[in-house]
Design a protein around this motif. Sequence first.
Motif, mmCIF file in Angstrom:
data_model
loop_
_atom_site.group_PDB
_atom_site.id
_atom_site.type_symbol
_atom_site.label_atom_id
_atom_site.label_comp_id
_atom_site.label_asym_id
_atom_site.label_seq_id
_atom_site.Cartn_x
_atom_site.Cartn_y
_atom_site.Cartn_z
ATOM 1 N N GLN A 298 41.478 42.550 38.535
ATOM 2 C CA GLN A 298 42.277 43.519 37.779
ATOM 3 C C GLN A 298 43.112 44.387 38.724
ATOM 4 N N TRP A 301 46.069 42.316 39.632
ATOM 5 C CA TRP A 301 46.991 42.246 38.489
ATOM 6 C C TRP A 301 47.810 43.524 38.393
ATOM 7 N N LYS A 302 47.132 44.678 38.550
ATOM 8 C CA LYS A 302 47.833 45.971 38.492
ATOM 9 C C LYS A 302 48.887 46.052 39.592
ATOM 10 N N LYS A 303 48.518 45.559 40.786
ATOM 11 C CA LYS A 303 49.450 45.590 41.911
ATOM 12 C C LYS A 303 50.697 44.756 41.586
ATOM 13 N N GLU A 305 51.864 43.974 38.559
ATOM 14 C CA GLU A 305 52.619 44.644 37.499
ATOM 15 C C GLU A 305 53.402 45.827 38.070
ATOM 16 N N GLN A 306 52.797 46.500 39.078
ATOM 17 C CA GLN A 306 53.487 47.609 39.740
ATOM 18 C C GLN A 306 54.728 47.095 40.460
ATOM 19 N N ASP B 66 44.522 44.371 27.707
ATOM 20 C CA ASP B 66 45.463 44.670 28.769
ATOM 21 C C ASP B 66 44.752 45.515 29.822
ATOM 22 N N LEU B 68 45.744 47.027 32.237
ATOM 23 C CA LEU B 68 46.456 48.234 32.659
ATOM 24 C C LEU B 68 46.052 49.409 31.767
ATOM 25 N N ASP B 71 39.788 49.115 31.456
ATOM 26 C CA ASP B 71 39.175 48.157 32.377
ATOM 27 C C ASP B 71 37.933 47.530 31.746
#
Lengths: 323, 244
Positions: A298, A301-303, A305-306, B66, B68, B71
């Motif tokens: 996760q 994934w966040k990285k 999306e950033q 999602d 984002l 979690d």
Amino acid sequence: MEYVTVKKPGMLTTVQDLGRHAYRAFGVSTSGAMDPLSFKMANILVGNDENQAALEVTLIGPRLQFNASGVIAITGGNLSPTLNGSKVSMWKALRVEKGDELNFGKCTDGIRAYIAFAGGIDVPKVMGSRSTYIRGHDGGMEGRAVAGGDLLPIGKSLFDFRDLSGRSIRTQDIPTFKEKRSIRFILGPHDREFTESSLQAFMKGPYTVSNESDRMGYRMQGPQLQHLSSADIASDFITPGTIQVPGSGQPIIHMSDCGTSGGYTKMGVIIGVDLPYVAQKKPGDVIHFQPIDVKSAQMAWKKQEQLIADLYLTNKLLPRKVI
Amino acid sequence: MESMTQNMAPSYFPMGEQAIVVQFENDISIEISERVQTLAHRITSDAVLGVKQLIPAFNNLTVCYDPLLIDYDELLEKLKSLEVKDSNEVEHTGKTIFIPVAFGGKYGPDLEVVAEKANLSAEEVISMLHSKPYYVYMIGFIAGYPYCGDIDRRLNFPRRSSPRAVVQKGSIQIVNHLTGVFTMTAPSGWHVVGWTPMEIFNPHREPPSIIQAGDAIQYMPIEAEEAEQWDETKQREWNRLWNT
């Protein structure tokens, strides 16, 4: 640009966006771009929303002609694109003029390229998406791959073409598909249905992408895996990236056009950040699977999306008309 | 046995970094399926932040989310708080959809084979098949295929040894304890016993499928000629009569 004429379709050229995820509970395949990372970057370069429809090109590219001036971007696998016979850059917004011809040559990296057009491909939405799902005859150009003689309708861009051309993705942000990198996956839900030695064998690998591989899934060839009792389960959900192991003991990686349910045990699911790298593999290529925990996946994934969000900003993509 | 299954808490498994599988007992029954449906309704009414889609299957519910917005640990805690603790909490919300079916003949090439295997006449098999409604466990495979059951035990046979390369859209199929209506022309290994002219799935309709998990379907026998002459007017009449 109002439309693009398809002079030659290439091997498998389809209209795609990011897919019809919302209809999976109705048994509808998500479809959509196999390599969503390259796909989003192509759209960002031409000032589109990341989900606007673009072309996915496979191994042998199409020959296209533009009816008027406009801006395009080519990302993904390197299929040696040329404009009027001269080599052109990928990962960059390109100005094209009326009568210009885009062509492709040898595939030197990856297998799938994306061509985004400022304004997006304006075909009707089916179940919330413009993605082509050939098996269901849904979306894209009348539910089929692009064919010679097609006129691809292009929507209106919010941007002045002068503001778009020349934009590019920084070298460090461009994914390359040649490098040897492991494909990370999250174990389960059925990892406990395999013998301990099979779990080890799966992670040791390697597995080769077989010839029976397409937008639905990749059949892999490598160490034989053994189930503790049975390979069968009561059918349940499958998502792109799912690694299913039927009784044959050889894994199948489900991809964009996969069905929504299946009746075989699932060893794991490839993480979203690494799925584009699987999508760029072709028969004969090798995959090493590496387990990763949910938290780290996760974070990755966040990285990513950033990075996508940053690209929008650094490209200063505020439409001139809005300003 | 009943009290045991009722109190059994589900297990939770990650399915990649953007989905969690809520797994109930590893069995197929209407009771388990209704618990799957009830949990799905609770998550929907609770409007859990970050949940994108819920996909019910025979004995589990996949919750797509999602990362984002929420979690894994947060979502897990939330899902546990929504667990169905008691059988009294199970909801029965489905509707029944009546489906006109031409059984046997060219529309049901496997009907005679099934009858022979079951040591019954074709007429007996037909009347068994339309004797009661079938619960819709899940929608899956391709284009809204409904997995329904349970058909009479005497008609339970495994898949054909060699699947048919082409089975027509609208075909009524059976395999083991299950039955379903083929929503698009595709290959299939199930036994084809009839055909319906009624459109179950239409990608240009919202929602595309008239059947959802948790509903029930009931086959209604019609003559082959009637099925062949079926049109929109006929369908409207049928719906007014049966599917209001």
